[in-house]
Design a protein around this motif. Sequence first.
Motif, PDB file in Angstrom:
ATOM      1  N   ARG A 274      31.648  17.111 -61.352  1.00 12.05           N
ATOM      2  CA  ARG A 274      31.852  18.113 -62.550  1.00 12.05           C
ATOM      3  C   ARG A 274      32.982  18.846 -61.524  1.00 12.05           C
ATOM      4  O   ARG A 274      33.586  18.981 -59.703  1.00 12.05           O
ATOM      5  CB  ARG A 274      30.746  18.967 -62.190  1.00 12.05           C
ATOM      6  N   ASP A 275      34.304  19.547 -61.775  1.00 13.51           N
ATOM      7  CA  ASP A 275      34.338  20.580 -61.796  1.00 13.51           C
ATOM      8  C   ASP A 275      33.716  21.846 -60.453  1.00 13.51           C
ATOM      9  O   ASP A 275      32.320  22.171 -61.286  1.00 13.51           O
ATOM     10  CB  ASP A 275      35.505  21.229 -62.733  1.00 13.51           C
ATOM     11  N   GLY A 276      34.286  21.282 -59.930  1.00  8.24           N
ATOM     12  CA  GLY A 276      33.397  22.798 -58.249  1.00  8.24           C
ATOM     13  C   GLY A 276      32.391  22.026 -58.595  1.00  8.24           C
ATOM     14  O   GLY A 276      31.752  23.431 -57.210  1.00  8.24           O
ATOM     15  N   GLU A 277      31.809  20.428 -58.525  1.00 13.27           N
ATOM     16  CA  GLU A 277      30.919  20.564 -57.664  1.00 13.27           C
ATOM     17  C   GLU A 277      30.828  19.913 -56.110  1.00 13.27           C
ATOM     18  O   GLU A 277      31.639  19.292 -55.648  1.00 13.27           O
ATOM     19  CB  GLU A 277      30.448  19.265 -58.589  1.00 13.27           C
ATOM     20  N   PHE A 278      30.030  20.048 -55.600  1.00  9.61           N
ATOM     21  CA  PHE A 278      29.119  19.497 -54.812  1.00  9.61           C
ATOM     22  C   PHE A 278      28.733  18.668 -54.453  1.00  9.61           C
ATOM     23  O   PHE A 278      27.462  18.184 -54.361  1.00  9.61           O
ATOM     24  CB  PHE A 278      28.814  20.650 -52.789  1.00  9.61           C
ATOM     25  N   LEU A 279      29.517  17.310 -54.321  1.00 11.45           N
ATOM     26  CA  LEU A 279      28.730  16.196 -54.694  1.00 11.45           C
ATOM     27  C   LEU A 279      28.338  15.201 -53.321  1.00 11.45           C
ATOM     28  O   LEU A 279      29.134  14.511 -52.458  1.00 11.45           O
ATOM     29  CB  LEU A 279      29.323  15.100 -55.308  1.00 11.45           C
ATOM     30  N   SER A 280      26.999  14.754 -52.952  1.00  7.49           N
ATOM     31  CA  SER A 280      27.011  14.097 -51.566  1.00  7.49           C
ATOM     32  C   SER A 280      26.723  12.420 -51.830  1.00  7.49           C
ATOM     33  O   SER A 280      25.825  12.995 -52.943  1.00  7.49           O
ATOM     34  CB  SER A 280      26.413  14.741 -50.537  1.00  7.49           C
ATOM     35  N   ILE A 281      26.937  11.249 -51.268  1.00  6.91           N
ATOM     36  CA  ILE A 281      26.785  10.181 -51.560  1.00  6.91           C
ATOM     37  C   ILE A 281      25.748  10.186 -49.918  1.00  6.91           C
ATOM     38  O   ILE A 281      26.566  10.063 -48.865  1.00  6.91           O
ATOM     39  CB  ILE A 281      27.969   9.637 -51.602  1.00  6.91           C
ATOM     40  N   VAL A 282      24.206   9.414 -50.337  1.00  8.65           N
ATOM     41  CA  VAL A 282      23.809   9.283 -48.981  1.00  8.65           C
ATOM     42  C   VAL A 282      23.772   7.484 -50.168  1.00  8.65           C
ATOM     43  O   VAL A 282      22.647   7.089 -50.177  1.00  8.65           O
ATOM     44  CB  VAL A 282      22.513   9.773 -48.285  1.00  8.65           C
ATOM     45  N   GLY A 283      22.927   6.673 -48.011  1.00 13.54           N
ATOM     46  CA  GLY A 283      22.824   5.919 -48.438  1.00 13.54           C
ATOM     47  C   GLY A 283      23.443   4.571 -46.774  1.00 13.54           C
ATOM     48  O   GLY A 283      23.735   4.726 -46.396  1.00 13.54           O
ATOM     49  N   PRO A 284      22.193   3.171 -46.594  1.00 12.42           N
ATOM     50  CA  PRO A 284      22.235   2.844 -45.458  1.00 12.42           C
ATOM     51  C   PRO A 284      23.461   2.183 -45.359  1.00 12.42           C
ATOM     52  O   PRO A 284      24.795   2.197 -45.556  1.00 12.42           O
ATOM     53  CB  PRO A 284      21.484   1.322 -46.222  1.00 12.42           C
ATOM     54  N   SER A 285      24.359   1.650 -44.064  1.00  9.28           N
ATOM     55  CA  SER A 285      25.679   1.308 -43.393  1.00  9.28           C
ATOM     56  C   SER A 285      25.970  -0.091 -44.322  1.00  9.28           C
ATOM     57  O   SER A 285      24.949  -1.305 -45.200  1.00  9.28           O
ATOM     58  CB  SER A 285      24.906   1.259 -42.363  1.00  9.28           C
ATOM     59  N   GLY A 286      27.070   0.091 -44.891  1.00 11.26           N
ATOM     60  CA  GLY A 286      27.768  -0.938 -45.873  1.00 11.26           C
ATOM     61  C   GLY A 286      27.728  -0.775 -47.234  1.00 11.26           C
ATOM     62  O   GLY A 286      27.598  -2.072 -47.911  1.00 11.26           O
ATOM     63  N   CYS A 287      26.700  -0.365 -47.644  1.00  8.86           N
ATOM     64  CA  CYS A 287      26.049  -0.304 -48.834  1.00  8.86           C
ATOM     65  C   CYS A 287      27.450   0.320 -49.869  1.00  8.86           C
ATOM     66  O   CYS A 287      27.152   0.131 -51.696  1.00  8.86           O
ATOM     67  CB  CYS A 287      25.290   0.931 -49.049  1.00  8.86           C
ATOM     68  N   GLY A 288      29.272   1.074 -49.390  1.00  7.33           N
ATOM     69  CA  GLY A 288      29.845   1.276 -50.602  1.00  7.33           C
ATOM     70  C   GLY A 288      30.157   2.504 -50.161  1.00  7.33           C
ATOM     71  O   GLY A 288      30.968   2.939 -50.992  1.00  7.33           O
ATOM     72  N   LYS A 289      29.702   3.718 -49.311  1.00  8.68           N
ATOM     73  CA  LYS A 289      29.948   4.769 -49.537  1.00  8.68           C
ATOM     74  C   LYS A 289      31.332   5.046 -49.769  1.00  8.68           C
ATOM     75  O   LYS A 289      31.887   5.446 -50.391  1.00  8.68           O
ATOM     76  CB  LYS A 289      29.009   5.695 -49.349  1.00  8.68           C
ATOM     77  N   SER A 290      32.130   4.793 -48.370  1.00  9.13           N
ATOM     78  CA  SER A 290      33.473   4.897 -48.436  1.00  9.13           C
ATOM     79  C   SER A 290      34.108   3.751 -49.215  1.00  9.13           C
ATOM     80  O   SER A 290      35.683   4.690 -49.742  1.00  9.13           O
ATOM     81  CB  SER A 290      34.329   3.635 -46.861  1.00  9.13           C
ATOM     82  N   THR A 291      34.005   2.998 -49.805  1.00  9.72           N
ATOM     83  CA  THR A 291      34.627   2.053 -51.193  1.00  9.72           C
ATOM     84  C   THR A 291      34.734   2.718 -52.007  1.00  9.72           C
ATOM     85  O   THR A 291      36.217   3.001 -52.639  1.00  9.72           O
ATOM     86  CB  THR A 291      34.418   0.859 -51.190  1.00  9.72           C
ATOM     87  N   ILE A 292      33.680   3.748 -52.400  1.00 14.36           N
ATOM     88  CA  ILE A 292      33.908   4.446 -53.343  1.00 14.36           C
ATOM     89  C   ILE A 292      35.134   5.676 -53.667  1.00 14.36           C
ATOM     90  O   ILE A 292      35.525   6.135 -54.683  1.00 14.36           O
ATOM     91  CB  ILE A 292      32.204   5.645 -53.713  1.00 14.36           C
ATOM     92  N   LEU A 293      34.905   6.310 -52.544  1.00 17.35           N
ATOM     93  CA  LEU A 293      36.129   7.139 -52.343  1.00 17.35           C
ATOM     94  C   LEU A 293      37.206   7.025 -51.951  1.00 17.35           C
ATOM     95  O   LEU A 293      38.213   6.971 -52.863  1.00 17.35           O
ATOM     96  CB  LEU A 293      35.501   7.747 -50.575  1.00 17.35           C
ATOM     97  N   ARG A 294      37.510   5.241 -51.384  1.00 17.18           N
ATOM     98  CA  ARG A 294      39.339   5.056 -51.481  1.00 17.18           C
ATOM     99  C   ARG A 294      39.134   4.838 -53.128  1.00 17.18           C
ATOM    100  O   ARG A 294      40.525   5.081 -53.481  1.00 17.18           O
ATOM    101  CB  ARG A 294      38.938   3.658 -50.917  1.00 17.18           C
ATOM    102  N   LEU A 295      37.831   4.198 -54.105  1.00 15.53           N
ATOM    103  CA  LEU A 295      38.739   4.073 -54.900  1.00 15.53           C
ATOM    104  C   LEU A 295      38.857   5.280 -56.363  1.00 15.53           C
ATOM    105  O   LEU A 295      39.795   5.458 -56.685  1.00 15.53           O
ATOM    106  CB  LEU A 295      37.095   3.127 -56.112  1.00 15.53           C
ATOM    107  N   ILE A 296      37.989   6.529 -56.194  1.00 18.67           N
ATOM    108  CA  ILE A 296      38.239   7.474 -56.270  1.00 18.67           C
ATOM    109  C   ILE A 296      40.231   8.039 -55.640  1.00 18.67           C
ATOM    110  O   ILE A 296      40.921   8.508 -57.084  1.00 18.67           O
ATOM    111  CB  ILE A 296      37.906   8.851 -55.946  1.00 18.67           C
ATOM    112  N   SER A 297      40.445   7.993 -54.563  1.00 22.73           N
ATOM    113  CA  SER A 297      41.555   8.151 -53.818  1.00 22.73           C
ATOM    114  C   SER A 297      42.502   7.674 -55.027  1.00 22.73           C
ATOM    115  O   SER A 297      44.211   7.218 -55.079  1.00 22.73           O
ATOM    116  CB  SER A 297      41.546   8.213 -52.333  1.00 22.73           C
ATOM    117  N   GLY A 298      42.096   6.570 -55.957  1.00 16.01           N
ATOM    118  CA  GLY A 298      42.958   5.116 -55.752  1.00 16.01           C
ATOM    119  C   GLY A 298      43.811   4.205 -54.739  1.00 16.01           C
ATOM    120  O   GLY A 298      44.406   3.672 -55.142  1.00 16.01           O
TER     121      GLY A 298
END
Length: 269
Positions: free
Chosen positions: A51-75
């Motif tokens: 959401r606009d102005g939101e501070f959202l965190s993602i936690v989870g074990p190594s290799g679960c795809g957290k960095s991949t989610i950021l890469r997807l949002i960035s295009g």
Amino acid sequence: MLQIRSTPAAVIADAPRLEQPPRPATASLSHVSMSYDGKLEVLRDIDFALRDGEFLSIVGPSGCGKSTILRLISGLVQPSQGRIDVEPRDGKPANVGFMFQRDALLPWATVSDNIAVGLECAGVPKDQHASRIRSLLELLGLSEFGHYYPRALSGGMRQRAALGRLLAYDPQIMLMDEPFGALDAQTKLLLGSELLRIWSGHRKSVVFVTHDIEEAIGLSDRILVMAPRPGRIKAEYVVDLPRPRDLRSVRKLPRFHQLSDQIWQEILT
Ligand SMILES: Nc1ncnc2c1ncn2[C@@H]1O[C@H](COP(=O)(O)OP(=O)(O)OP(=O)(O)O)[C@@H](O)[C@H]1O
Ligand SMILES: [Mg+2]
């Protein structure tokens, strides 16, 4: 199935619930699945909106795809299925800034020149660079170090310089991949406080990836907990701690410990 965890009002008597008027989404992932090689499914059915102005965190074990989610949002990468929408701002595509898991400063450029890269990317006129760099260095406690090369800085200073470059770019959406992961607890707290100050002053939208659950609780409005293989969102927690937050004293609130226990439990089961 995503479970939204909420808490009975009685247990949060010590921490007034935040007023949360519905804010428009600034980026949304709709039923996104991802495979880098067409074989290994890295993410399955990821569905959430920042959401606009939101501070959202993602936690989870190594290799679960957290960095991949950021890469997807960035295009940087495209989903195999589903869609990602980044909402335009003032009629223009919203700019998305990335702070990588390992600091990605240009080793041959000074701290000031690294920050200048952010200004270049943002299209800030050259004659404004010097003053913008000066104020960013000051904001991040690096005033004396503008002419230093990254190799002559401590890890914490390099992360600060990388944060300076991100802020120079002045993105509407800040994607931060374990930005303070390699830092000692004290520096983490200092930079976290700095980040909160900047975030609340400029109402950026942030997606913050971390392995540190306490860090996520201190900073966030909401935390997504992921499960591995394939990466899925397992649960979502609304962090109903009062703001503005002092990152040290917020840790003393019973609600903080309750959230921490719940999220640990979620990760370990
Ligand atoms: N460029 C790539 N090509 C192929 N597979 C990749 C690529 N990048 C990541 N992967 C795979 O995707 C999965 C998720 O990786 P990702 O880096 O998103 O995880 P993560 O949750 O950020 O992990 P960590 O907490 O260790 O940083 C892993 O199985 C990884 O091997
Ligand atoms: Mg990662």
